[in-house]
Design a protein around this motif. Structure first.
Motif, PDB file in Angstrom:
ATOM      1  N   SER A  89     -60.335 -23.894 -18.025  1.00  0.00           N
ATOM      2  CA  SER A  89     -60.665 -25.309 -17.869  1.00  0.00           C
ATOM      3  C   SER A  89     -59.412 -26.176 -18.008  1.00  0.00           C
ATOM      4  O   SER A  89     -59.268 -27.187 -17.308  1.00  0.00           O
ATOM      5  N   SER A  90     -58.491 -25.787 -18.876  1.00  0.00           N
ATOM      6  CA  SER A  90     -57.242 -26.554 -19.030  1.00  0.00           C
ATOM      7  C   SER A  90     -56.402 -26.501 -17.766  1.00  0.00           C
ATOM      8  O   SER A  90     -55.799 -27.505 -17.349  1.00  0.00           O
ATOM      9  N   GLU A  91     -56.348 -25.335 -17.134  1.00  0.00           N
ATOM     10  CA  GLU A  91     -55.583 -25.201 -15.896  1.00  0.00           C
ATOM     11  C   GLU A  91     -56.214 -26.028 -14.782  1.00  0.00           C
ATOM     12  O   GLU A  91     -55.510 -26.652 -13.979  1.00  0.00           O
ATOM     13  N   LEU A  92     -57.549 -26.045 -14.736  1.00  0.00           N
ATOM     14  CA  LEU A  92     -58.236 -26.856 -13.727  1.00  0.00           C
ATOM     15  C   LEU A  92     -57.946 -28.342 -13.951  1.00  0.00           C
ATOM     16  O   LEU A  92     -57.693 -29.085 -13.008  1.00  0.00           O
ATOM     17  N   ALA A  93     -58.006 -28.774 -15.209  1.00  0.00           N
ATOM     18  CA  ALA A  93     -57.748 -30.180 -15.510  1.00  0.00           C
ATOM     19  C   ALA A  93     -56.336 -30.579 -15.111  1.00  0.00           C
ATOM     20  O   ALA A  93     -56.112 -31.658 -14.549  1.00  0.00           O
ATOM     21  N   ALA A  94     -55.361 -29.690 -15.375  1.00  0.00           N
ATOM     22  CA  ALA A  94     -53.976 -30.004 -15.020  1.00  0.00           C
ATOM     23  C   ALA A  94     -53.786 -30.059 -13.519  1.00  0.00           C
ATOM     24  O   ALA A  94     -53.110 -30.958 -13.003  1.00  0.00           O
ATOM     25  N   GLU A  95     -54.384 -29.120 -12.803  1.00  0.00           N
ATOM     26  CA  GLU A  95     -54.188 -29.088 -11.352  1.00  0.00           C
ATOM     27  C   GLU A  95     -54.878 -30.251 -10.662  1.00  0.00           C
ATOM     28  O   GLU A  95     -54.353 -30.820  -9.704  1.00  0.00           O
ATOM     29  N   LEU A  96     -56.066 -30.636 -11.141  1.00  0.00           N
ATOM     30  CA  LEU A  96     -56.829 -31.697 -10.490  1.00  0.00           C
ATOM     31  C   LEU A  96     -56.526 -33.074 -11.067  1.00  0.00           C
ATOM     32  O   LEU A  96     -57.039 -34.079 -10.566  1.00  0.00           O
ATOM     33  N   ASP A  97     -55.719 -33.104 -12.155  1.00  0.00           N
ATOM     34  CA  ASP A  97     -55.331 -34.358 -12.790  1.00  0.00           C
ATOM     35  C   ASP A  97     -56.560 -35.154 -13.251  1.00  0.00           C
ATOM     36  O   ASP A  97     -56.696 -36.347 -12.978  1.00  0.00           O
ATOM     37  N   VAL A  98     -57.455 -34.475 -13.955  1.00  0.00           N
ATOM     38  CA  VAL A  98     -58.625 -35.111 -14.558  1.00  0.00           C
ATOM     39  C   VAL A  98     -58.699 -34.668 -16.010  1.00  0.00           C
ATOM     40  O   VAL A  98     -57.987 -33.767 -16.450  1.00  0.00           O
ATOM     41  N   SER A  99     -59.582 -35.302 -16.778  1.00  0.00           N
ATOM     42  CA  SER A  99     -59.684 -34.975 -18.192  1.00  0.00           C
ATOM     43  C   SER A  99     -60.380 -33.635 -18.398  1.00  0.00           C
ATOM     44  O   SER A  99     -61.164 -33.179 -17.556  1.00  0.00           O
ATOM     45  N   LEU A 100     -60.098 -33.028 -19.551  1.00  0.00           N
ATOM     46  CA  LEU A 100     -60.727 -31.758 -19.883  1.00  0.00           C
ATOM     47  C   LEU A 100     -62.233 -31.921 -20.027  1.00  0.00           C
ATOM     48  O   LEU A 100     -63.008 -31.033 -19.653  1.00  0.00           O
ATOM     49  N   GLY A 101     -62.673 -33.073 -20.556  1.00  0.00           N
ATOM     50  CA  GLY A 101     -64.108 -33.320 -20.684  1.00  0.00           C
ATOM     51  C   GLY A 101     -64.810 -33.382 -19.338  1.00  0.00           C
ATOM     52  O   GLY A 101     -65.922 -32.870 -19.178  1.00  0.00           O
ATOM     53  N   VAL A 116     -63.827 -31.886 -16.563  1.00  0.00           N
ATOM     54  CA  VAL A 116     -63.891 -30.524 -16.046  1.00  0.00           C
ATOM     55  C   VAL A 116     -65.004 -29.743 -16.732  1.00  0.00           C
ATOM     56  O   VAL A 116     -65.775 -29.021 -16.086  1.00  0.00           O
ATOM     57  N   GLY A 117     -65.118 -29.893 -18.070  1.00  0.00           N
ATOM     58  CA  GLY A 117     -66.148 -29.163 -18.801  1.00  0.00           C
ATOM     59  C   GLY A 117     -67.549 -29.520 -18.347  1.00  0.00           C
ATOM     60  O   GLY A 117     -68.415 -28.642 -18.208  1.00  0.00           O
ATOM     61  N   GLY A 118     -67.787 -30.810 -18.093  1.00  0.00           N
ATOM     62  CA  GLY A 118     -69.108 -31.221 -17.610  1.00  0.00           C
ATOM     63  C   GLY A 118     -69.431 -30.648 -16.249  1.00  0.00           C
ATOM     64  O   GLY A 118     -70.553 -30.171 -16.003  1.00  0.00           O
ATOM     65  N   HIS A 119     -68.445 -30.680 -15.340  1.00  0.00           N
ATOM     66  CA  HIS A 119     -68.675 -30.127 -14.010  1.00  0.00           C
ATOM     67  C   HIS A 119     -68.890 -28.610 -14.066  1.00  0.00           C
ATOM     68  O   HIS A 119     -69.748 -28.068 -13.357  1.00  0.00           O
ATOM     69  N   LEU A 120     -68.118 -27.931 -14.909  1.00  0.00           N
ATOM     70  CA  LEU A 120     -68.279 -26.473 -15.022  1.00  0.00           C
ATOM     71  C   LEU A 120     -69.653 -26.110 -15.552  1.00  0.00           C
ATOM     72  O   LEU A 120     -70.249 -25.107 -15.135  1.00  0.00           O
ATOM     73  N   ALA A 121     -70.173 -26.909 -16.466  1.00  0.00           N
ATOM     74  CA  ALA A 121     -71.507 -26.629 -17.013  1.00  0.00           C
ATOM     75  C   ALA A 121     -72.562 -26.663 -15.908  1.00  0.00           C
ATOM     76  O   ALA A 121     -73.452 -25.801 -15.848  1.00  0.00           O
ATOM     77  N   VAL A 122     -72.454 -27.651 -15.025  1.00  0.00           N
ATOM     78  CA  VAL A 122     -73.409 -27.741 -13.920  1.00  0.00           C
ATOM     79  C   VAL A 122     -73.242 -26.565 -12.961  1.00  0.00           C
ATOM     80  O   VAL A 122     -74.230 -25.962 -12.514  1.00  0.00           O
ATOM     81  N   LEU A 123     -72.002 -26.239 -12.647  1.00  0.00           N
ATOM     82  CA  LEU A 123     -71.747 -25.127 -11.730  1.00  0.00           C
ATOM     83  C   LEU A 123     -72.204 -23.800 -12.325  1.00  0.00           C
ATOM     84  O   LEU A 123     -72.695 -22.920 -11.604  1.00  0.00           O
ATOM     85  N   ARG A 124     -72.060 -23.632 -13.635  1.00  0.00           N
ATOM     86  CA  ARG A 124     -72.554 -22.409 -14.284  1.00  0.00           C
ATOM     87  C   ARG A 124     -74.067 -22.339 -14.215  1.00  0.00           C
ATOM     88  O   ARG A 124     -74.650 -21.292 -13.919  1.00  0.00           O
ATOM     89  N   ASP A 125     -74.724 -23.475 -14.499  1.00  0.00           N
ATOM     90  CA  ASP A 125     -76.188 -23.489 -14.446  1.00  0.00           C
ATOM     91  C   ASP A 125     -76.698 -23.163 -13.051  1.00  0.00           C
ATOM     92  O   ASP A 125     -77.765 -22.550 -12.895  1.00  0.00           O
ATOM     93  N   ALA A 126     -75.936 -23.566 -12.045  1.00  0.00           N
ATOM     94  CA  ALA A 126     -76.319 -23.277 -10.655  1.00  0.00           C
ATOM     95  C   ALA A 126     -75.895 -21.878 -10.228  1.00  0.00           C
ATOM     96  O   ALA A 126     -76.118 -21.493  -9.083  1.00  0.00           O
ATOM     97  N   GLU A 127     -75.267 -21.128 -11.145  1.00  0.00           N
ATOM     98  CA  GLU A 127     -74.794 -19.765 -10.882  1.00  0.00           C
ATOM     99  C   GLU A 127     -73.790 -19.710  -9.726  1.00  0.00           C
ATOM    100  O   GLU A 127     -73.750 -18.772  -8.944  1.00  0.00           O
ATOM    101  N   LEU A 128     -72.958 -20.755  -9.660  1.00  0.00           N
ATOM    102  CA  LEU A 128     -71.890 -20.786  -8.662  1.00  0.00           C
ATOM    103  C   LEU A 128     -70.558 -20.354  -9.253  1.00  0.00           C
ATOM    104  O   LEU A 128     -69.660 -19.941  -8.523  1.00  0.00           O
TER     105      LEU A 128
END
Length: 367
Positions: free
Chosen positions: A294-306, A308-320
């Protein structure tokens, strides 16, 4: 066939490292010739002419770059192992490069010429003295003009490759971590790595182990060696370090023949994915073309870690996407459903599931 024969302690003490000098050598090779990799086309187009002009004004630099781009044996001063691990600095590498004696440079250049598939008039450019210092100056100029601005993004891509392989190492051991590192590199038996299928002497890797060094080139690997220092295997990372804002970096096919169609296809897919998932989650799914924390994603996309964490939670729930714990880190990757949604291709067959233009298979990077 050249083998790297490992001491019984070698693997336990082997490690990953970064090398700005190796990145510079890869850039010199790429920029000195026509671009054959679509994902490098935007960067190549910006810098190719300037580098060619600089080389034309410096016969020594032009001759050296042409030689390193057409040989199976690299001169000593351009193939030194990094000494700073994951924090290696270019200044330190260039300082060590300057220490290579002229006689060693000349001898290794002659060996490189003997191993080249092209003719080289070495006597026309290997003149004067201070060859290693002149090589270091070439590397410095190339870095400042063509790489420094891109290094933060490229470094992220290299660190992500190390994260990916460290996960394989923790779960399966070194043979799996080295899998598909380079076209001709493979694990052989219980204690050897095949480095090349061409004739040559084997190397013995001692108890200090060896270094594995990714760079953002699309192809080619080389072995770095110096007295009293561990061998270093430089290999293409899983990813180009291309600017994600430049969609040309992701288009597949020949850039002159079908680049426009590839861009249109990619743009349509990106817009549709953004409407379906939201732009933030779509960006993360696309970026997970290569596994990342998640830290690497935040650095590459220039967004906050929070965020990224929220988006990852949704993507995990969707099994993507799915996360795998590696030590204290969690490395995320696309599931097969996420792969199909992001690229239209499956992991197992590489088969497209649309009628558009072929795109690069993100499951295995650009190796």
């Amino acid at each position: 066939m050249v083998l790297l024969r490992l001491d019984s302690l070698a693997l336990s003490r082997s490690r990953f490292a970064l090398s700005p000098a190796a990145e510079t050598l890869g850039a010199l090779k790429a920029l000195s010739r026509p671009c054959v990799d679509p994902w490098l086309a935007p960067w190549h187009a910006r810098h190719h002419a300037a580098l060619r002009a600089a080389l034309a004004a410096d016969p020594f630099a032009e001759g050296l770059v042409r030689l390193t781009s057409s040989t199976k044996y690299l001169p000593d001063q351009v193939s030194l192992p990094p000494t700073g691990g994951m924090h290696t600095r270019l200044n330190d590498e260039l300082a060590l490069m300057c220490e290579v004696p002229d006689e060693d440079v000349v001898a290794s250049v002659r060996l490189a010429v003997a191993a080249s598939w092209e003719e080289h008039d070495v006597d026309s450019w290997l003149t004067g003295r201070n060859f290693a210092a002149r090589t270091a100056e070439l590397f410095r100029r190339t870095w400042d003009a063509h790489l420094a601005a891109d290094w933060p993004r490229r470094r992220i891509a290299l660190e992500r490759d190390v994260t990916y392989r460290a996960g394989l190492l923790a779960a399966y051991g070194w043979p799996r971590a080295l899998e598909r590192m380079a076209r001709r590199t493979a694990w052989t038996g219980a204690d050897a790595i095949r480095f090349s299928d061409r004739p040559g002497p084997d190397r013995v890797v001692g108890p200090d182990g060896m270094l594995f060094v990714p760079y953002t080139g699309a192809r080619g690997s080389w072995l770095c060696e110096a007295p009293g220092r561990p061998y270093a295997l430089v290999y293409p990372a899983r990813g180009s370090g291309a600017d994600p804002s430049d969609s040309r970096a992701h288009a597949g096919g020949d850039p002159d023949r079908d680049g426009r169609a590839g861009l249109e296809h990619r743009d349509r897919r990106d817009r549709a994915l953004g409407r379906l998932l939201g732009t933030g989650r779509a960006a993360i799914l696309r970026t997970l073309e290569r596994p990342a924390t998640s830290s690497e994603l935040a650095a590459e996309l220039d967004v906050s870690l929070g965020t990224v964490g929220g988006h990852l939670a949704v993507l995990r729930d969707a099994e993507l996407v799915v996360g795998t714990r590696v030590g204290r880190r969690v490395v995320y990757r696309r599931t097969e459903a996420g792969e199909v949604l992001a690229t239209g291709m499956t992991w197992t067959t590489g088969e497209r599931h649309d009628d558009g233009v072929d795109v690069a298979d993100g499951a295995d990077g650009f190796g």
